[in-house]
Design a protein around this motif. Structure first.
Motif, short mmCIF file in Angstrom:
data_model
loop_
_atom_site.label_atom_id
_atom_site.label_comp_id
_atom_site.label_asym_id
_atom_site.label_seq_id
_atom_site.Cartn_x
_atom_site.Cartn_y
_atom_site.Cartn_z
N PRO A 263 38.60 10.21 8.15
CA PRO A 263 38.48 11.63 7.77
C PRO A 263 39.47 12.03 6.68
O PRO A 263 39.12 12.76 5.75
N TRP A 264 40.72 11.58 6.84
CA TRP A 264 41.71 11.91 5.82
C TRP A 264 41.40 11.22 4.49
O TRP A 264 41.64 11.79 3.42
N GLY A 265 40.85 10.05 4.53
CA GLY A 265 40.47 9.37 3.29
C GLY A 265 39.34 10.10 2.58
O GLY A 265 39.34 10.22 1.34
N ILE A 266 38.37 10.58 3.36
CA ILE A 266 37.26 11.32 2.75
C ILE A 266 37.76 12.61 2.12
O ILE A 266 37.37 12.99 1.00
N LEU A 267 38.68 13.29 2.86
CA LEU A 267 39.23 14.53 2.31
C LEU A 267 39.99 14.27 1.02
O LEU A 267 39.85 15.03 0.03
N LEU A 268 40.79 13.20 0.99
CA LEU A 268 41.53 12.86 -0.23
C LEU A 268 40.60 12.53 -1.38
O LEU A 268 40.82 12.94 -2.53
N ALA A 269 39.51 11.81 -1.08
CA ALA A 269 38.54 11.46 -2.12
C ALA A 269 37.86 12.71 -2.68
O ALA A 269 37.63 12.83 -3.90
N LEU A 270 37.54 13.66 -1.82
CA LEU A 270 36.91 14.90 -2.28
C LEU A 270 37.86 15.69 -3.18
O LEU A 270 37.45 16.26 -4.21
N LEU A 271 39.15 15.70 -2.78
CA LEU A 271 40.12 16.42 -3.61
C LEU A 271 40.26 15.78 -4.99
O LEU A 271 40.34 16.47 -6.01
N ILE A 272 40.30 14.44 -5.00
CA ILE A 272 40.41 13.74 -6.29
C ILE A 272 39.18 13.99 -7.13
O ILE A 272 39.25 14.24 -8.35
N ALA A 273 38.00 13.94 -6.50
CA ALA A 273 36.76 14.17 -7.25
C ALA A 273 36.71 15.60 -7.79
O ALA A 273 36.27 15.84 -8.94
N PHE A 274 37.15 16.56 -6.98
CA PHE A 274 37.16 17.96 -7.44
C PHE A 274 38.13 18.15 -8.62
O PHE A 274 37.85 18.87 -9.59
#
Length: 302
Positions: A263-274
């Motif tokens: 979950p934390w990895g997905i959140l970090l990936a979304l932040l980087i993509a944004f």
């Protein structure tokens, strides 16, 4: 395996009790129909001299057998031997000790001890050998130890007779009178000591008579081999099972760790993509342009 059985039976026959003498004592005279069975047993035991009870009067025998079998057969054979003793009845056979142990090397060790009527001890051992052979085992060792208890009993009787005679003499001296207190006390002390010795001798004779009345038979059961620390287990199969268990443990650990971190990895990936999106890039570009327009232009050299 036959040679081992023959060697053990020959050792037992040299000092064992005569089965034929025992049968005649219990049934009178042997019939013609019993002869083939006796001959067959004799052939199975060994073509060796058969010394009966009459040849060793007053001797107490201790039989010891060591059987080597596959581990998984030991308990069953041990139960068969115990059942054979129970069939004879407590007047002829008694079980005095039973042990079963799995050693640190994963090998089975067991023992059963019996007290048997002397006339059937040798035959009981021969039947036990046959049952072990049926279980694909072998007689690894057989021994018979004898103790001349009868001679010890005779010597004890002679010592008791001497003590009784001495007691009679001392008591006659007491009855005669004419003794002072010290002499009388000394005679009484001697008589008391002799009576104590008589009691010890009687107990010793009872113990010896019990030794003659019952023959000790010990069956030892040992494993037929295997690798130390492993026994008969398949080391390759065990290694495969260990590998599977270890792999399952590792996979479970990875899945658990992934479930916790994903979950934390997905959140970090979304932040980087944004952060790298065109919209955010345009906003950053606009902010930089506005900042340049606001900042004053400073001439060189000022």
């Amino acid at each position: 395996m036959k040679m081992k059985l023959l060697a053990g039976a020959m050792a037992l026959a040299l000092v064992g009790c005569s089965e034929q003498s025992s049968d005649e004592a219990s049934t009178g005279t042997a019939t013609d129909t019993e002869a083939p069975a006796v001959a067959e047993e004799s052939a199975d035991a060994a073509a060796a001299p058969r010394i009966g009870i009459e040849a060793a009067p007053g001797v107490a025998f201790d039989y010891a057998y060591t059987f080597r079998l596959v581990d998984k057969h030991i308990a069953r054979v041990q139960e068969e031997h115990a059942a054979a003793c129970e069939t004879l009845g407590v007047q002829r056979c008694r079980i005095v000790d039973v042990r079963y142990q799995l050693s640190d090397e994963k090998l089975v060790e067991a023992q059963t001890q019996f007290k048997l009527e002397p006339g059937i001890a040798r035959r009981f051992g021969a039947n036990a050998i046959a049952s072990v052979e049926k279980a694909e085992g072998v007689l690894a060792d057989a021994s018979v130890a004898g103790e001349d208890v009868g001679t010890n009993i005779l010597a004890s009787q002679q010592r008791s007779a001497g003590s009784e005679a001495e007691i009679a003499r001392l008591e006659s001296r007491l009855k005669a009178g004419g003794l002072d207190k010290r002499e009388r006390a000394e005679l009484l002390s001697q008589i008391s000591q002799l009576r104590g010795q008589l009691g010890d001798e009687r107990q010793s004779r009872r113990t010896g008579e019990a030794r003659i009345a019952w023959t000790s038979v010990a069956f030892n059961y040992v494993s037929d081999g295997g690798l130390p620390g492993i026994g008969h287990e398949n080391p390759f199969a065990n290694a495969g099972e260990t590998l599977m268990r270890s792999g399952s443990t590792a996979l479970a650990f990875v899945l658990t760790l992934g479930a916790a971190v994903l979950p934390w990895g997905i959140l970090l990936a979304l932040l980087i993509a944004f952060w790298r999106s065109r919209f955010v890039g345009a906003v950053r570009q606009q902010l930089r342009s506005t900042q340049k327009a606001v900042d004053p232009v400073i001439p060189p050299g000022v």
